[in-house]
Design an enzyme around this catalytic site. Structure first.
Site, short mmCIF file in Angstrom:
data_model
loop_
_atom_site.label_atom_id
_atom_site.label_comp_id
_atom_site.label_asym_id
_atom_site.label_seq_id
_atom_site.Cartn_x
_atom_site.Cartn_y
_atom_site.Cartn_z
N ASP A 64 0.78 -1.03 0.00
CA ASP A 64 -0.16 0.05 0.01
C ASP A 64 0.98 1.33 0.07
OD1 ASP A 64 -2.27 -1.41 0.08
OD2 ASP A 64 -2.84 -0.94 2.20
N MET A 65 0.29 2.47 -0.55
CA MET A 65 1.12 3.46 -0.33
C MET A 65 0.38 4.54 0.67
SD MET A 65 3.73 4.93 -1.49
CE MET A 65 4.34 4.55 -3.20
N ARG A 81 -1.28 -0.80 -8.68
CA ARG A 81 -2.77 -0.17 -8.29
C ARG A 81 -2.59 1.18 -8.54
NH1 ARG A 81 -3.92 -0.72 -2.15
NH2 ARG A 81 -4.21 -2.85 -2.48
N HIS A 103 -13.99 4.32 -6.90
CA HIS A 103 -15.47 4.08 -7.02
C HIS A 103 -16.04 5.20 -7.79
CE1 HIS A 103 -13.78 3.04 -3.23
NE2 HIS A 103 -14.28 2.02 -3.35
N ARG A 125 -8.28 7.72 9.90
CA ARG A 125 -8.53 7.99 8.71
C ARG A 125 -9.64 9.35 8.40
NH1 ARG A 125 -5.86 4.15 8.04
NH2 ARG A 125 -4.20 6.03 8.11
C1 LIG Z 1 -8.94 -1.10 -3.44
C2 LIG Z 1 -8.37 0.38 -2.98
C3 LIG Z 1 -7.05 0.37 -2.53
C4 LIG Z 1 -6.65 1.72 -1.84
N1 LIG Z 1 -5.33 1.80 -1.52
C5 LIG Z 1 -4.91 2.83 -0.98
C6 LIG Z 1 -3.60 3.23 -0.96
O1 LIG Z 1 -2.80 2.36 -0.74
N2 LIG Z 1 -3.21 4.28 -0.57
C7 LIG Z 1 -4.05 5.54 -0.75
O2 LIG Z 1 -3.60 6.57 -0.40
N3 LIG Z 1 -5.34 5.42 -0.90
C8 LIG Z 1 -5.74 4.19 -1.28
N4 LIG Z 1 -7.04 3.90 -1.79
C9 LIG Z 1 -8.05 5.15 -1.42
C10 LIG Z 1 -8.13 6.00 -2.51
O3 LIG Z 1 -6.93 6.76 -2.78
C11 LIG Z 1 -9.41 7.05 -2.57
O4 LIG Z 1 -9.08 7.94 -1.20
C12 LIG Z 1 -10.88 6.60 -2.46
O5 LIG Z 1 -10.84 5.03 -3.14
C13 LIG Z 1 -11.64 7.56 -2.95
O6 LIG Z 1 -11.75 7.87 -4.13
P1 LIG Z 1 -12.32 7.40 -5.38
O7 LIG Z 1 -11.59 7.37 -6.63
O8 LIG Z 1 -13.25 6.19 -4.97
O9 LIG Z 1 -13.18 8.76 -5.66
P2 LIG Z 1 -14.29 9.45 -4.83
O10 LIG Z 1 -14.73 10.48 -5.68
O11 LIG Z 1 -13.82 9.71 -3.48
O12 LIG Z 1 -15.56 8.46 -4.68
C14 LIG Z 1 -16.53 8.34 -5.77
C15 LIG Z 1 -17.84 7.81 -5.00
O13 LIG Z 1 -17.68 6.72 -4.47
C16 LIG Z 1 -18.41 6.87 -3.08
N5 LIG Z 1 -17.37 6.46 -2.00
C17 LIG Z 1 -15.94 6.81 -2.07
N6 LIG Z 1 -15.43 6.46 -1.11
C18 LIG Z 1 -16.44 6.16 -0.10
C19 LIG Z 1 -16.36 5.53 1.34
N7 LIG Z 1 -15.42 5.53 2.14
N8 LIG Z 1 -17.58 5.46 1.90
C20 LIG Z 1 -18.72 5.64 1.26
N9 LIG Z 1 -18.78 5.99 -0.15
C21 LIG Z 1 -17.54 6.23 -0.86
C22 LIG Z 1 -19.09 8.12 -3.13
O14 LIG Z 1 -20.33 7.83 -3.41
C23 LIG Z 1 -18.32 8.99 -4.22
O15 LIG Z 1 -19.13 9.90 -4.56
C24 LIG Z 1 -7.59 2.80 -1.97
C25 LIG Z 1 -8.84 2.71 -2.66
C26 LIG Z 1 -9.25 1.46 -3.15
C27 LIG Z 1 -10.58 1.33 -3.86
#
Ligand SMILES: Cc1cc2nc3c(=O)[nH]c(=O)nc-3n(C[C@H](O)[C@H](O)[C@H](O)COP(=O)(O)OP(=O)(O)OC[C@H]3O[C@@H](n4cnc5c(N)ncnc54)[C@H](O)[C@@H]3O)c2cc1C
Length: 300
Positions: free
Chosen positions: A125-126, A175, A218, A280
């Site tokens: 993970d980062m 990733r 997402h 978080r």
């Molecule tokens: C498999 C995976 C591994 C990850 N690993 C890392 C990592 O190693 N280091 C790191 O810095 N970040 C990590 N992340 C987190 C990532 O960087 C984002 O902060 C997070 O995924 C939200 O960004 P998004 O692209 O989903 O977009 P967003 O715009 O934040 O989300 C899009 C939509 O998804 C929904 N949504 C998103 N998150 C949530 C939540 N927690 N609860 C409810 N609804 C939500 C909402 O409806 C939102 O409008 C990881 C994410 C995933 C999916």
């Protein structure tokens, strides 16, 4: 929403722990390895694979780092014994990155040895920007001996394009995600649009250079952009996967599975779920907005 998010974060310590547990429940598999096994088994039955993450506290001693290493090894043995379709994600700070880089490298090496014995992939993970350079350096050192490993790139970091280009030489498994920590504007894009644009730029670069990528988002805009690349480049299904967090946007996950894509869910579990969840929220108050929404809209 910003002010609201901050208010929610400020209110969290006053919320009884069982209530936080109830609402964090959809994002966390539980406290025990057996909870994690049950969750992964249910996902596997739906045609979804997993990456397990043992939630850890911030560690301050070598003993804690060794304990964390042993927990990861226990998870690897469990994945193999239970024949789960899952790999493992690790965080280098929980393995001593901030104490001593060589000590951390040896802890990770030990985990990778166990993983290789079971033929299980391990993702680094980062974490926040103070860890990026060291995480990449340790990854590069160990990837030579343990090719079944992968790294994470954060699209909000301005340096990520250079990191992708440097890492491509090693043909790693990436990733790609947006990034979850609060970072300064000098080193990280701040607006949603800038981060989306950089995500799409990096994704195109990785795909054009034939590296495997876990598309971790997402965000419908990004999922749709990825599906566009997949179609126009005629990419085979074994060149990429979609990755999502447990409990987030299950309807999107089901759509991707229906469309025949490989989908992997990030499944955190462990006794330190409370510290993890509240940290978080404090690191990124935007996340608290989702929890606030979940308080009122259980099907959000
Ligand atoms: C498999 C995976 C591994 C990850 N690993 C890392 C990592 O190693 N280091 C790191 O810095 N970040 C990590 N992340 C987190 C990532 O960087 C984002 O902060 C997070 O995924 C939200 O960004 P998004 O692209 O989903 O977009 P967003 O715009 O934040 O989300 C899009 C939509 O998804 C929904 N949504 C998103 N998150 C949530 C939540 N927690 N609860 C409810 N609804 C939500 C909402 O409806 C939102 O409008 C990881 C994410 C995933 C999916």
């Amino acid at each position: 929403m910003r002010l609201l998010n901050r208010l929610v974060v400020a209110a969290i310590p006053a919320v009884p722990k069982p209530v936080v547990r109830y609402f964090a429940g959809r994002y966390i598999a539980g406290e025990t390895v057996q909870d994690a096994v049950n969750t992964v088994r249910a996902l596997n039955a739906e045609g979804v694979c997993a990456t397990l993450d043992v939630l850890g506290e911030d560690i301050t001693s070598r003993d804690e780092a060794v304990a964390s290493r042993e927990q990861s090894n226990q998870v690897l043995h469990t994945i193999a014994r239970e024949k789960l379709d899952s790999n493992l994600s690790i965080k280098l700070t929980s393995l001593g990155l901030k104490l001593d880089k060589n000590f951390c490298t040896e802890n990770v090496r030990e985990i990778l040895r166990v993983a290789a014995g079971h033929n299980i992939f391990v993702r680094f993970d980062m974490e926040d920007s103070t860890c990026t350079t060291d995480t990449i350096a340790i990854f590069r050192t160990l990837h030579r001996d343990f090719p079944s490993t992968g790294i994470v790139l954060q699209a909000y970091m301005r340096r990520s394009e250079d990191d992708v280009l440097g890492l491509l030489e090693d043909r790693p498994n990436f990733r790609l995600c947006k990034g979850i920590y609060k970072e300064k504007k000098e080193i990280a894009f701040q607006t949603r649009e800038e981060v989306q644009q950089n995500f799409i730029r990096l994704l195109e670069l990785i795909l054009k250079r034939n590296a495997y990528v876990g598309i971790a988002t997402h965000d419908t805009v990004l999922v749709d952009a990825a599906c566009g690349f997949i179609r126009t480049m005629g990419l085979r299904k074994d060149r990429f996967e979609f990755q999502m967090l447990l409990g987030v946007r299950p309807e999107l996950r089901k759509r991707l599975v229906r469309d025949g894509h490989r989908v992997r869910l990030y499944v955190p579990f462990g006794e330190h779920w409370y510290g993890y969840s509240t940290r978080r929220f404090k690191e990124n108050p935007e996340v608290a907005g989702y929890v606030f929404k979940a308080l009122f809209v259980r099907n959000s």
